[in-house]
Design a protein around this motif. Structure first.
Motif, PDB file in Angstrom:
ATOM      1  N   ASP A  25      57.712  57.349  56.557  1.00 31.19           N
ATOM      2  CA  ASP A  25      56.925  57.545  55.348  1.00 31.19           C
ATOM      3  C   ASP A  25      56.063  58.802  55.492  1.00 31.19           C
ATOM      4  O   ASP A  25      55.738  59.213  56.599  1.00 31.19           O
ATOM      5  N   ILE A  26      55.654  59.406  54.376  1.00 30.80           N
ATOM      6  CA  ILE A  26      54.878  60.648  54.440  1.00 30.80           C
ATOM      7  C   ILE A  26      53.503  60.449  55.077  1.00 30.80           C
ATOM      8  O   ILE A  26      52.879  61.401  55.511  1.00 30.80           O
ATOM      9  N   ARG A  27      53.018  59.213  55.142  1.00 31.23           N
ATOM     10  CA  ARG A  27      51.705  58.950  55.740  1.00 31.23           C
ATOM     11  C   ARG A  27      51.808  58.358  57.136  1.00 31.23           C
ATOM     12  O   ARG A  27      50.816  57.956  57.719  1.00 31.23           O
ATOM     13  N   SER A  28      52.988  58.301  57.708  1.00 30.47           N
ATOM     14  CA  SER A  28      53.174  57.702  59.031  1.00 30.47           C
ATOM     15  C   SER A  28      52.594  58.596  60.119  1.00 30.47           C
ATOM     16  O   SER A  28      52.607  59.819  59.995  1.00 30.47           O
ATOM     17  N   PRO A  29      52.104  57.976  61.186  1.00 26.60           N
ATOM     18  CA  PRO A  29      51.531  58.781  62.279  1.00 26.60           C
ATOM     19  C   PRO A  29      52.607  59.274  63.244  1.00 26.60           C
ATOM     20  O   PRO A  29      52.564  59.009  64.435  1.00 26.60           O
ATOM     21  N   VAL A  30      53.588  59.971  62.738  1.00 24.47           N
ATOM     22  CA  VAL A  30      54.651  60.548  63.563  1.00 24.47           C
ATOM     23  C   VAL A  30      54.626  62.054  63.344  1.00 24.47           C
ATOM     24  O   VAL A  30      54.027  62.538  62.395  1.00 24.47           O
ATOM     25  N   MET A  34      59.532  64.489  61.460  1.00 26.05           N
ATOM     26  CA  MET A  34      60.196  63.189  61.290  1.00 26.05           C
ATOM     27  C   MET A  34      59.800  62.502  59.977  1.00 26.05           C
ATOM     28  O   MET A  34      60.358  61.485  59.629  1.00 26.05           O
ATOM     29  N   ARG A  35      58.821  63.066  59.263  1.00 21.91           N
ATOM     30  CA  ARG A  35      58.360  62.452  58.023  1.00 21.91           C
ATOM     31  C   ARG A  35      59.231  62.880  56.849  1.00 21.91           C
ATOM     32  O   ARG A  35      59.770  63.977  56.825  1.00 21.91           O
ATOM     33  N   ALA A  36      59.306  62.003  55.871  1.00 20.47           N
ATOM     34  CA  ALA A  36      59.983  62.349  54.625  1.00 20.47           C
ATOM     35  C   ALA A  36      59.092  63.327  53.864  1.00 20.47           C
ATOM     36  O   ALA A  36      57.870  63.302  53.979  1.00 20.47           O
ATOM     37  N   LYS A  37      59.696  64.190  53.063  1.00 19.55           N
ATOM     38  CA  LYS A  37      58.913  65.157  52.294  1.00 19.55           C
ATOM     39  C   LYS A  37      58.160  64.452  51.174  1.00 19.55           C
ATOM     40  O   LYS A  37      58.651  63.506  50.579  1.00 19.55           O
TER      41      LYS A  37
END
Length: 135
Positions: A25-30, A34-37
């Motif tokens: 997800d765009i708010r994930s702590p990765v 690796m995040r979606a746009k």
């Protein structure tokens, strides 16, 4: 038999591990790669003709019983709380009993070229700093 169970467990573990390798997800702590746009914000259309809309639908902002006079409006601004445009409207109004209530200010929101919502001005609104023109 034991060998088949071990192979099955290894394949299932590898499948579960690889299943977690999708985009986050765009708010994930990765890491960002690796995040979606993030989705593109909708395009903001031309500002509405606030004066014309108020002349046509003044009753959608002020009730007819309040007998609004000296109606003034600010320039439309992009709505920071959602899509569309917003403007501030001031008018001198009276109560139901006919006593003057003074100047009432509302923040109006536009959607699809029409007045979609009106809210009484709150302290965090910028309506007090706007410049107004008569309708």
């Amino acid at each position: 038999m034991r060998r088949i169970v071990v192979h099955f467990a290894l394949v299932a573990g590898a499948a579960l591990t690889l299943a977690g390798c999708g985009f986050a997800d765009i708010r994930s702590p990765v890491p960002e790669l690796m995040r979606a746009k993030a989705p593109e914000p909708p395009a903001l259309g031309a500002p509405p003709d606030v004066k014309m809309l108020l002349r046509q639908k003044l009753d959608s902002v002020f009730t007819a019983a309040s007998q609004p006079t000296q109606v003034r409006v600010s320039e439309p601004r992009p709505n920071l709380r959602g899509p569309g445009w917003t403007a501030c409207v001031k008018a001198e109004v009276v109560s139901v009993t006919g006593k003057p209530l003074g100047t009432q200010t509302y923040r109006i929101e536009f959607a699809d070229g029409a007045i979609a919502d009106r809210q009484k001005v709150e302290p965090e609104d910028t309506c007090s700093t706007e410049s107004y023109e008569p309708v």
